[in-house]
Design a protein around this motif. Sequence first.
Motif, PDB file in Angstrom:
ATOM      1  N   ALA A  81     -14.710  -9.096   6.101  1.00  0.00           N
ATOM      2  CA  ALA A  81     -13.775  -9.822   5.808  1.00  0.00           C
ATOM      3  C   ALA A  81     -12.427  -8.871   5.844  1.00  0.00           C
ATOM      4  CB  ALA A  81     -13.704 -10.687   4.469  1.00  0.00           C
ATOM      5  N   PHE A  82     -12.722  -7.664   5.197  1.00  0.00           N
ATOM      6  CA  PHE A  82     -11.793  -6.462   4.830  1.00  0.00           C
ATOM      7  C   PHE A  82     -11.339  -5.948   6.184  1.00  0.00           C
ATOM      8  CE2 PHE A  82     -10.691  -2.285   4.465  1.00  0.00           C
ATOM      9  CZ  PHE A  82      -9.509  -2.162   3.831  1.00  0.00           C
ATOM     10  N   GLY A  83     -12.193  -5.851   7.260  1.00  0.00           N
ATOM     11  CA  GLY A  83     -11.923  -5.397   8.431  1.00  0.00           C
ATOM     12  C   GLY A  83     -11.118  -6.333   9.468  1.00  0.00           C
ATOM     13  N   GLU A  84     -11.375  -7.609   9.188  1.00  0.00           N
ATOM     14  CA  GLU A  84     -10.843  -8.799   9.882  1.00  0.00           C
ATOM     15  C   GLU A  84      -9.536  -8.689   9.674  1.00  0.00           C
ATOM     16  OE1 GLU A  84     -11.510 -12.315  12.580  1.00  0.00           O
ATOM     17  OE2 GLU A  84     -12.738 -10.712  12.056  1.00  0.00           O
ATOM     18  N   ILE A  85      -9.209  -8.711   8.170  1.00  0.00           N
ATOM     19  CA  ILE A  85      -7.940  -8.755   8.102  1.00  0.00           C
ATOM     20  C   ILE A  85      -6.953  -7.764   8.303  1.00  0.00           C
ATOM     21  CG2 ILE A  85      -6.399  -8.793   5.706  1.00  0.00           C
ATOM     22  CD1 ILE A  85      -8.764 -10.753   4.591  1.00  0.00           C
ATOM     23  N   SER A  86      -7.594  -6.520   8.111  1.00  0.00           N
ATOM     24  CA  SER A  86      -6.910  -5.306   8.668  1.00  0.00           C
ATOM     25  C   SER A  86      -6.478  -5.161   9.790  1.00  0.00           C
ATOM     26  CB  SER A  86      -7.685  -3.958   8.153  1.00  0.00           C
ATOM     27  OG  SER A  86      -8.068  -3.823   6.799  1.00  0.00           O
ATOM     28  N   VAL A  87      -7.495  -5.682  10.851  1.00  0.00           N
ATOM     29  CA  VAL A  87      -7.005  -5.664  12.119  1.00  0.00           C
ATOM     30  C   VAL A  87      -6.105  -6.635  12.593  1.00  0.00           C
ATOM     31  CG1 VAL A  87      -8.126  -6.279  14.603  1.00  0.00           C
ATOM     32  CG2 VAL A  87      -9.176  -4.441  13.010  1.00  0.00           C
ATOM     33  N   ILE A  88      -6.102  -7.861  11.829  1.00  0.00           N
ATOM     34  CA  ILE A  88      -5.234  -8.758  12.249  1.00  0.00           C
ATOM     35  C   ILE A  88      -3.513  -8.293  11.657  1.00  0.00           C
ATOM     36  CG2 ILE A  88      -4.265 -11.083  11.499  1.00  0.00           C
ATOM     37  CD1 ILE A  88      -7.321 -11.890  11.349  1.00  0.00           C
ATOM     38  N   VAL A  89      -3.619  -7.359  10.477  1.00  0.00           N
ATOM     39  CA  VAL A  89      -2.220  -7.301  10.091  1.00  0.00           C
ATOM     40  C   VAL A  89      -1.733  -5.916  11.091  1.00  0.00           C
ATOM     41  CG1 VAL A  89      -1.484  -5.799   8.220  1.00  0.00           C
ATOM     42  CG2 VAL A  89      -2.811  -7.646   7.503  1.00  0.00           C
ATOM     43  N   SER A  90      -2.792  -4.928  11.375  1.00  0.00           N
ATOM     44  CA  SER A  90      -2.288  -3.976  12.506  1.00  0.00           C
ATOM     45  C   SER A  90      -1.872  -4.587  13.673  1.00  0.00           C
ATOM     46  CB  SER A  90      -3.698  -2.911  12.546  1.00  0.00           C
ATOM     47  OG  SER A  90      -3.896  -2.426  11.241  1.00  0.00           O
ATOM     48  N   LEU A  91      -2.705  -5.525  14.281  1.00  0.00           N
ATOM     49  CA  LEU A  91      -2.259  -6.281  15.724  1.00  0.00           C
ATOM     50  C   LEU A  91      -0.810  -6.853  15.372  1.00  0.00           C
ATOM     51  CD1 LEU A  91      -3.297  -6.758  18.366  1.00  0.00           C
ATOM     52  CD2 LEU A  91      -4.457  -8.817  17.492  1.00  0.00           C
ATOM     53  N   SER A  92      -0.859  -7.556  14.391  1.00  0.00           N
ATOM     54  CA  SER A  92       0.745  -8.083  14.320  1.00  0.00           C
ATOM     55  C   SER A  92       2.039  -7.192  14.227  1.00  0.00           C
ATOM     56  CB  SER A  92       0.791  -9.077  12.968  1.00  0.00           C
ATOM     57  OG  SER A  92       0.722  -8.318  11.784  1.00  0.00           O
ATOM     58  N   GLN A  93       1.589  -5.876  13.501  1.00  0.00           N
ATOM     59  CA  GLN A  93       2.602  -4.798  13.509  1.00  0.00           C
ATOM     60  C   GLN A  93       2.625  -4.275  14.810  1.00  0.00           C
ATOM     61  OE1 GLN A  93       4.609  -3.478  10.865  1.00  0.00           O
ATOM     62  NE2 GLN A  93       4.033  -5.281   9.742  1.00  0.00           N
ATOM     63  N   ILE A  94       1.664  -3.959  15.583  1.00  0.00           N
ATOM     64  CA  ILE A  94       1.671  -3.367  16.889  1.00  0.00           C
ATOM     65  C   ILE A  94       2.596  -4.193  17.888  1.00  0.00           C
ATOM     66  CG2 ILE A  94       0.288  -2.591  18.976  1.00  0.00           C
ATOM     67  CD1 ILE A  94      -1.727  -1.576  16.672  1.00  0.00           C
ATOM     68  N   LEU A  95       2.083  -5.551  17.849  1.00  0.00           N
ATOM     69  CA  LEU A  95       2.690  -6.631  18.697  1.00  0.00           C
ATOM     70  C   LEU A  95       4.276  -6.778  18.619  1.00  0.00           C
ATOM     71  CD1 LEU A  95      -0.098  -9.430  19.065  1.00  0.00           C
ATOM     72  CD2 LEU A  95       0.429  -7.707  20.729  1.00  0.00           C
ATOM     73  N   ARG A  96       4.631  -6.771  17.125  1.00  0.00           N
ATOM     74  CA  ARG A  96       5.950  -6.782  16.758  1.00  0.00           C
ATOM     75  C   ARG A  96       6.852  -5.791  17.401  1.00  0.00           C
ATOM     76  NH1 ARG A  96       6.030  -7.514  10.467  1.00  0.00           N
ATOM     77  NH2 ARG A  96       8.298  -7.365  10.936  1.00  0.00           N
ATOM     78  N   GLY A  97       6.284  -4.508  17.486  1.00  0.00           N
ATOM     79  CA  GLY A  97       6.637  -3.462  18.055  1.00  0.00           C
ATOM     80  C   GLY A  97       7.692  -2.577  17.007  1.00  0.00           C
ATOM     81  N   PRO A  98       8.510  -1.479  17.364  1.00  0.00           N
ATOM     82  CA  PRO A  98       9.089  -0.883  16.557  1.00  0.00           C
ATOM     83  C   PRO A  98      10.691  -1.661  16.289  1.00  0.00           C
ATOM     84  CG  PRO A  98       9.358   0.000  18.841  1.00  0.00           C
ATOM     85  CD  PRO A  98       8.677  -1.059  18.742  1.00  0.00           C
ATOM     86  N   SER A  99      11.225  -1.561  14.882  1.00  0.00           N
ATOM     87  CA  SER A  99      12.401  -1.995  14.517  1.00  0.00           C
ATOM     88  C   SER A  99      13.449  -1.112  14.629  1.00  0.00           C
ATOM     89  CB  SER A  99      12.308  -2.945  13.496  1.00  0.00           C
ATOM     90  OG  SER A  99      12.028  -2.038  12.384  1.00  0.00           O
ATOM     91  N   ARG A 100      14.786  -1.330  14.367  1.00  0.00           N
ATOM     92  CA  ARG A 100      15.938  -0.543  14.568  1.00  0.00           C
ATOM     93  C   ARG A 100      16.090   0.127  13.214  1.00  0.00           C
ATOM     94  NH1 ARG A 100      18.667  -0.740  19.052  1.00  0.00           N
ATOM     95  NH2 ARG A 100      20.343   0.498  18.370  1.00  0.00           N
ATOM     96  N   SER A 101      16.345   1.263  13.035  1.00  0.00           N
ATOM     97  CA  SER A 101      16.855   1.859  11.619  1.00  0.00           C
ATOM     98  C   SER A 101      18.352   1.492  11.367  1.00  0.00           C
ATOM     99  CB  SER A 101      16.520   3.463  11.722  1.00  0.00           C
ATOM    100  OG  SER A 101      15.302   3.783  11.861  1.00  0.00           O
ATOM    101  N   LEU A 102      18.578   1.354  10.306  1.00  0.00           N
ATOM    102  CA  LEU A 102      20.046   1.089   9.843  1.00  0.00           C
ATOM    103  C   LEU A 102      20.406   2.016   8.587  1.00  0.00           C
ATOM    104  CD1 LEU A 102      22.545  -0.672   9.995  1.00  0.00           C
ATOM    105  CD2 LEU A 102      21.339  -2.373   8.272  1.00  0.00           C
ATOM    106  N   LEU A 103      21.442   2.567   8.768  1.00  0.00           N
ATOM    107  CA  LEU A 103      22.180   3.573   7.853  1.00  0.00           C
ATOM    108  C   LEU A 103      23.560   2.937   7.606  1.00  0.00           C
ATOM    109  CD1 LEU A 103      22.254   6.044   5.816  1.00  0.00           C
ATOM    110  CD2 LEU A 103      23.030   7.181   7.971  1.00  0.00           C
ATOM    111  N   SER A 104      23.770   2.482   6.239  1.00  0.00           N
ATOM    112  CA  SER A 104      24.837   2.032   6.016  1.00  0.00           C
ATOM    113  C   SER A 104      26.023   2.986   4.886  1.00  0.00           C
ATOM    114  CB  SER A 104      24.944   0.727   5.416  1.00  0.00           C
ATOM    115  OG  SER A 104      26.273   0.409   4.965  1.00  0.00           O
ATOM    116  N   LEU A 105      26.875   3.647   5.129  1.00  0.00           N
ATOM    117  CA  LEU A 105      27.608   4.578   4.744  1.00  0.00           C
ATOM    118  C   LEU A 105      28.873   4.021   3.959  1.00  0.00           C
ATOM    119  CD1 LEU A 105      27.477   7.719   7.051  1.00  0.00           C
ATOM    120  CD2 LEU A 105      25.866   7.166   5.026  1.00  0.00           C
ATOM    121  N   GLY A 106      28.790   3.368   2.807  1.00  0.00           N
ATOM    122  CA  GLY A 106      30.098   2.593   2.376  1.00  0.00           C
ATOM    123  C   GLY A 106      30.761   3.694   1.435  1.00  0.00           C
ATOM    124  N   TYR A 107      32.018   3.177   1.259  1.00  0.00           N
ATOM    125  CA  TYR A 107      33.026   4.006   0.178  1.00  0.00           C
ATOM    126  C   TYR A 107      32.167   4.393  -0.896  1.00  0.00           C
ATOM    127  CZ  TYR A 107      36.532   2.666   3.977  1.00  0.00           C
ATOM    128  OH  TYR A 107      36.942   2.241   4.922  1.00  0.00           O
TER     129      TYR A 107
END
Length: 198
Positions: A81-107
């Motif tokens: 069960a632990f292995g199944e859940i870990s692989v499903i979580v990893s697979l969803s992260q890999i399929l989603r791919g990278p996301s953008r980094s955001l840096l906000s420099l406010g006053y």
Amino acid sequence: MITPQLPSGSLIQVERTTNGLKLNWKNPDNPFLRVSISGFLLFWLGGWTVGGILAMQMLWKSYQESIPFSLFLLFWLGGWAFGEISVIVSLSQILRGPSRSLLSLGYRDIQYIPGRVPLSFFDFNLVQRSQMSNWNLWSNQKPFSAQKQEVQNLQLTTVVQYLRLSFDVGTRRIEIGTYLSEPEKEWLYQVMKKWLHT
């Protein structure tokens, strides 16, 4: 705030807002590697699921026939069960791919959302950078925000042929733009220096 000219070919996007500057950039991606690893994980998940179903059927049969449960089988199902859940979580992260980094420099404040880099542990160069910046390779650096006056010790340093842009907020050291190129880090360092002194 006047920003220096971006390096040629830079993928950093700059947006001026009423509160200051917003910068964002795409984190590294390797589509071929993502598809290959996803295919392998799907194949592995299929076999793993069949094994789990067979083990549950054996336990159910033991229950119906009033035969004592196999402790090994129960233990194996917990690991399954632990292995199944870990692989499903990893697979969803890999399929989603990278996301953008955001840096906000406010006053008055700074906010940083580093984004996802789901395959950093499969790329030697990214692994080296992650180890140098004390990143956990299996998770992403957490977003943070701070007041401008809390930002101390802004520095651009070379650590074993790797350029690191970082600053301190209290006892915490924050690294910005881990996966940016060296010219982009140098540009970002100049931008942040100007931001701190305006």
